[in-house]
Scaffold this motif. Structure first.
Motif, short mmCIF file in Angstrom:
data_model
loop_
_atom_site.label_atom_id
_atom_site.label_comp_id
_atom_site.label_asym_id
_atom_site.label_seq_id
_atom_site.Cartn_x
_atom_site.Cartn_y
_atom_site.Cartn_z
N GLU A 281 0.84 -1.03 0.08
CA GLU A 281 0.15 -0.14 -0.14
C GLU A 281 0.91 1.23 0.04
O GLU A 281 0.48 2.27 -0.67
CB GLU A 281 -0.99 -0.09 1.10
N THR A 282 1.98 1.35 0.61
CA THR A 282 2.84 2.31 0.47
C THR A 282 3.41 2.61 -0.55
O THR A 282 3.59 3.80 -1.08
CB THR A 282 3.78 2.01 1.84
N LEU A 283 3.84 1.22 -1.14
CA LEU A 283 4.21 1.71 -2.64
C LEU A 283 3.41 2.26 -3.46
O LEU A 283 3.89 2.73 -4.25
CB LEU A 283 4.83 0.28 -3.03
N LEU A 284 2.15 1.59 -3.55
CA LEU A 284 1.30 2.10 -4.25
C LEU A 284 0.73 3.54 -4.09
O LEU A 284 0.47 4.29 -5.17
CB LEU A 284 -0.01 1.36 -4.14
N ARG A 285 0.78 4.09 -3.04
CA ARG A 285 0.48 5.46 -2.54
C ARG A 285 1.73 6.35 -3.24
O ARG A 285 1.25 7.27 -3.71
CB ARG A 285 0.47 5.62 -1.21
N ALA A 286 3.05 5.71 -3.13
CA ALA A 286 3.95 6.60 -3.74
C ALA A 286 3.83 6.69 -5.43
O ALA A 286 4.27 7.46 -5.85
CB ALA A 286 5.39 5.94 -3.26
N ALA A 287 3.22 5.59 -5.79
CA ALA A 287 2.95 5.73 -7.18
C ALA A 287 1.53 6.08 -7.77
O ALA A 287 1.71 6.53 -8.87
CB ALA A 287 3.08 4.15 -7.84
N GLU A 288 1.13 6.66 -6.70
CA GLU A 288 -0.14 7.48 -6.97
C GLU A 288 -1.34 6.63 -7.79
O GLU A 288 -1.85 6.98 -8.71
CB GLU A 288 -0.03 8.59 -7.79
N VAL A 289 -1.29 5.43 -7.22
CA VAL A 289 -2.17 4.24 -7.77
C VAL A 289 -2.79 4.03 -6.65
O VAL A 289 -2.31 3.58 -5.52
CB VAL A 289 -1.18 2.95 -8.20
N GLU A 290 -4.37 3.75 -6.71
CA GLU A 290 -5.12 3.46 -5.56
C GLU A 290 -5.08 2.00 -5.35
O GLU A 290 -5.20 1.02 -6.14
CB GLU A 290 -6.80 3.51 -6.14
N PRO A 291 -4.77 1.54 -4.16
CA PRO A 291 -4.57 0.22 -3.60
C PRO A 291 -5.46 -0.74 -3.69
O PRO A 291 -5.43 -1.96 -3.69
CB PRO A 291 -4.17 0.45 -2.04
N GLY A 292 -6.70 -0.07 -3.86
CA GLY A 292 -7.95 -1.02 -3.80
C GLY A 292 -8.29 -1.52 -5.62
O GLY A 292 -9.50 -2.28 -5.58
#
Length: 316
Positions: A281-292
């Motif tokens: 989730e941290t990785l996805l937030r950094a990539a500006e991609v919704e984790p869901g």
């Protein structure tokens, strides 16, 4: 001199002469219709100055069609018997023309083998020639490699062959392959589709892909059990691709992990390479991609952003 394309009788006669029995294991379904051959060559947009690479020439049907348009054709053939027979067929059917032959596996072919084949006469390169070319392999791939790939690919290894060639030869500008219709549909699929997956995203790294027509079973000998389709790719120059080799590798790792569990959210599916769901989730937030989100909802740009974030995470 005029190039004489092969028809049904000539294909069967060549097979008998060379003791060839088409095998399902090698994906051997030979095209016996000259009009289909010319259609494939036209769809490929092959020009006279192209350096054409053909995979799996078999008895030479498509090779001859390519030689009607291009002067520079190199083939990769796995079957030693077919590889050794092809130059003779070209000499008979296209007097004055020639083809370079690399006897080997297209999913493993190297820039050094390409260079070695071009440095000698028609036929498989010797090991000394391959070794001599190895030092300049990288330069060869960029400056003197194939500009077009045109092939009737074995259905069971079509995608691995395509991706290997695109990775190995940055010189490729265009690809036109005949593959199983299902494979063509998957590679050309857009995000959100049920058939969108790993081949779709990885192929998109190199450029846009499109369906270029269907091919009936009756043009093959023996007739396959599946329908075939033409798949065309307009390949971007290296400078116009999403990133360098390191980014490609991290992006492809993310693609593989995301689609390995495509029914799960990215937070869950990427946990295997990110150190667990929380780190994902941290990785996805950094990539500006919704984790869901799920894998099939992402386009190439989103996967590249994840790949970049993954590379950053691993450096720290």
């Amino acid at each position: 001199m005029t190039v004489q394309l092969l028809g049904p009788a000539q294909v069967r006669a060549l097979a008998e002469r060379h003791g060839v029995t088409p095998t399902k294991r090698l994906g051997q379904n030979f095209v016996i219709d000259a009009n289909t051959i010319r259609r494939i060559v036209a769809a490929a947009g092959v020009r006279g100055d192209d350096r054409v690479l053909e995979v799996g020439p078999g008895l030479g049907s498509l090779t001859l069609g390519l030689l009607e348009v291009a002067d520079d054709v190199t083939v990769v053939e796995l079957d030693p018997g077919l590889a050794s027979a092809l130059p003779g067929t070209i000499a008979e059917q296209a007097p004055g023309r020639s083809v370079r032959v690399i006897q080997g596996d297209a999913v493993k072919v190297t820039a050094a083998e390409w260079a070695a084949a071009r440095g000698g006469a028609s036929g498989a390169p010797g090991m000394d020639a391959v070794a001599h070319a190895a030092d300049s392999a990288a330069l060869t791939a960029v400056d003197d490699g194939p500009t077009a790939v045109v092939a009737n690919l074995p259905y069971n290894v079509a995608v691995p062959i395509m991706l290997h060639l695109l990775e190995t030869f940055p010189s490729i500008h265009r690809v036109l392959v005949m593959v199983q219709s299902e494979v063509a549909d998957r590679v050309a699929a857009a995000p959100g589709s049920k058939i969108y997956g790993v081949p779709s995203v990885k192929a998109a790294w190199y450029g846009p892909w499109r369906l270029a027509g269907s091919v009936g079973k009756h043009v093959f000998w023996p007739a396959p059990n599946v329908t075939s389709g033409l798949l065309a790719g307009d390949i971007r120059p290296v400078a116009d691709r999403p990133g360098d080799e390191a980014l490609r590798l991290s992006t492809f790792r993310a693609v593989d992990a995301a689609f390995a569990q495509r029914r799960k959210t990215l937070r869950q599916s990427l946990g295997a390479i990110a150190g667990g769901p929380k780190s994902a989730e941290t990785l996805l937030r950094a990539a500006e991609v919704e984790p869901g989100l799920r894998a099939e909802q992402l386009g190439l740009d989103e996967f590249v952003a994840i790949g970049r974030a993954l590379a950053t995470q691993e450096r720290h």
